[in-house]
Design an enzyme around this catalytic site. Structure first.
Site, mmCIF file in Angstrom:
data_model
loop_
_atom_site.group_PDB
_atom_site.id
_atom_site.type_symbol
_atom_site.label_atom_id
_atom_site.label_comp_id
_atom_site.label_asym_id
_atom_site.label_seq_id
_atom_site.Cartn_x
_atom_site.Cartn_y
_atom_site.Cartn_z
ATOM 1 N N HIS A 149 0.838 -1.200 0.000
ATOM 2 C CA HIS A 149 0.000 0.000 0.000
ATOM 3 C C HIS A 149 0.880 1.260 0.000
ATOM 4 O O HIS A 149 0.816 2.103 0.879
ATOM 5 C CB HIS A 149 -0.869 -0.053 1.246
ATOM 6 C CG HIS A 149 -2.021 0.894 1.305
ATOM 7 N ND1 HIS A 149 -1.867 2.256 1.252
ATOM 8 C CD2 HIS A 149 -3.347 0.661 1.424
ATOM 9 C CE1 HIS A 149 -3.060 2.817 1.366
ATOM 10 N NE2 HIS A 149 -3.966 1.884 1.452
ATOM 11 N N GLU A 253 -0.781 1.443 -5.335
ATOM 12 C CA GLU A 253 -0.558 0.227 -4.556
ATOM 13 C C GLU A 253 -0.489 -0.996 -5.473
ATOM 14 O O GLU A 253 -1.193 -1.057 -6.474
ATOM 15 C CB GLU A 253 -1.699 0.089 -3.540
ATOM 16 C CG GLU A 253 -1.933 1.374 -2.733
ATOM 17 C CD GLU A 253 -3.274 1.420 -2.035
ATOM 18 O OE1 GLU A 253 -3.814 2.540 -1.854
ATOM 19 O OE2 GLU A 253 -3.805 0.335 -1.716
HETATM 20 O O1 TA6 Z 1 -6.102 1.565 -0.545
HETATM 21 C C1 TA6 Z 1 -7.102 2.488 -0.471
HETATM 22 C C2 TA6 Z 1 -7.862 2.286 0.824
HETATM 23 O O2 TA6 Z 1 -8.455 1.044 0.872
HETATM 24 C C3 TA6 Z 1 -8.858 3.436 1.019
HETATM 25 O O3 TA6 Z 1 -10.179 3.005 0.917
HETATM 26 C C4 TA6 Z 1 -8.521 4.008 2.384
HETATM 27 O O4 TA6 Z 1 -9.294 3.488 3.364
HETATM 28 C C5 TA6 Z 1 -7.052 3.629 2.511
HETATM 29 O O5 TA6 Z 1 -6.958 2.365 1.955
HETATM 30 C C6 TA6 Z 1 -6.450 3.724 3.880
HETATM 31 O O6 TA6 Z 1 -6.870 2.741 4.707
HETATM 32 P P1 TA6 Z 1 -6.426 2.748 6.266
HETATM 33 O O7 TA6 Z 1 -7.024 1.532 6.867
HETATM 34 O O8 TA6 Z 1 -4.913 2.728 6.278
HETATM 35 O O9 TA6 Z 1 -6.960 4.021 6.848
#
Ligand code: TA6
Length: 282
Positions: A149, A253
């Site tokens: 991510h 990601e």
């Molecule tokens: O990768 C995108 C995502 O799934 C978004 O929907 C947002 O929630 C982000 O990840 C961050 O997630 P987190 O759990 O780290 O706040």
């Protein structure tokens, strides 16, 4: 070898002839990678937490064994990013690049998850390469999602374009996961973006006209690319993220999510590999 990083969490500080990097055992998270003479490649929020059981907001969180927040899961984005990993190997090669292998505490064979070994290989040189390796040690199939991510530093989100995804199907989380097809050669960000591009093994590039650099994301063992910027409202809603920080970051990601999830046979190994490189914009 280990320094006390933020929150007194153990952190590996790495320097090579070309670059510097920081890796926390917490989540096996690379939180910093910077080439000499360039701004950092990875973004780390000034408001990030550094505490047991909490995810770190920035760098490369490892998402495993599920992505997002399925109704039957206790939290978002799996448990790998909130676990403490063990350092297994650290090597410096004659040319000065540094390789590190970390291992997640073993997943015991449970009703939910087959026994598996999860390793993470990080190689720091003029580029940053990471690889998530999962071995199914059980006698049954293991179905899971994974995602690196990655948070990238950009000079100004308004001056960024992302290429390599034209014609690819994506699920738009800002529109209740509506399925769309990317029609743009270059994706620009001018509002909240949260898209899972599916069925794409392609290399993606981030052109940053403000920092005058291109970031190249090469990958293997990945069919999904997720693009995320929380923009204004979501930024304000996140306690571990600065209200204006959305202007200096974008997540691109690398993983296997949703319909790209993996099915690993007993004894089989999956490898998710990502190589990050940067170069000045011509
Ligand atoms: O990768 C995108 C995502 O799934 C978004 O929907 C947002 O929630 C982000 O990840 C961050 O997630 P987190 O759990 O780290 O706040």
């Amino acid at each position: 070898m280990f320094l006390n990083g933020r929150g007194d969490l153990p952190m590996l500080e790495i320097t090579t002839p070309w670059s510097s990097a920081e890796i926390y055992l917490h989540g096996a998270q690379v939180t910093h990678f910077k080439k000499n003479g360039e701004p950092p490649l990875l973004f780390l929020s000034q408001c990030s937490r550094f505490a047991a059981g909490q995810p770190i907001r920035g760098g490369i969180p490892i998402i495993f064994p599920w992505f997002g927040k399925p109704t039957d899961k206790p939290n978002q984005h799996g448990f790998a990013r909130i676990q403490d990993w063990d350092l297994r190997e650290l090597a410096v090669t004659p040319d000065g690049s540094v390789s590190v292998r970390l291992q997640m505490a073993e997943c015991a064979d449970s009703s939910e998850y087959p026994s598996c070994a999860v390793d993470y290989l990080v190689t720091v040189s003029a580029t940053l390469t990471v690889e998530l390796v999962v071995l199914n040690k059980s006698a049954r199939e293991f179905v899971f999602e994974n995602c690196l991510h990655t948070y990238f530093t950009v000079g100004d989100i308004g001056a960024v374009s992302i290429t390599g995804l034209k014609g690819v199907d994506y699920l738009d989380q800002t529109k209740a996961f509506a399925r769309q097809i990317e029609s743009n050669d270059a994706i620009r960000i001018a509002s909240e973006v949260d898209r899972a591009y599916l069925g794409t093994p392609r290399t993606v590039e981030i052109q940053d006209a403000s920092l005058r650099r291109t970031i190249r994301i090469e990958k293997q063992g990945s069919a999904s690319t997720v693009v995320w910027n929380p923009w204004i409202a979501k930024s304000k809603a996140m306690p571990d993220f600065g209200d204006d920080e959305y202007q200096q970051m974008v997540c691109v990601e690398t993983g296997n999510v949703d319909s790209d999830r993996l099915t690993l046979k007993p004894g089989a190994v999956s490898r998710l590999n990502m190589k990050l490189a940067s170069a000045p914009l011509p």
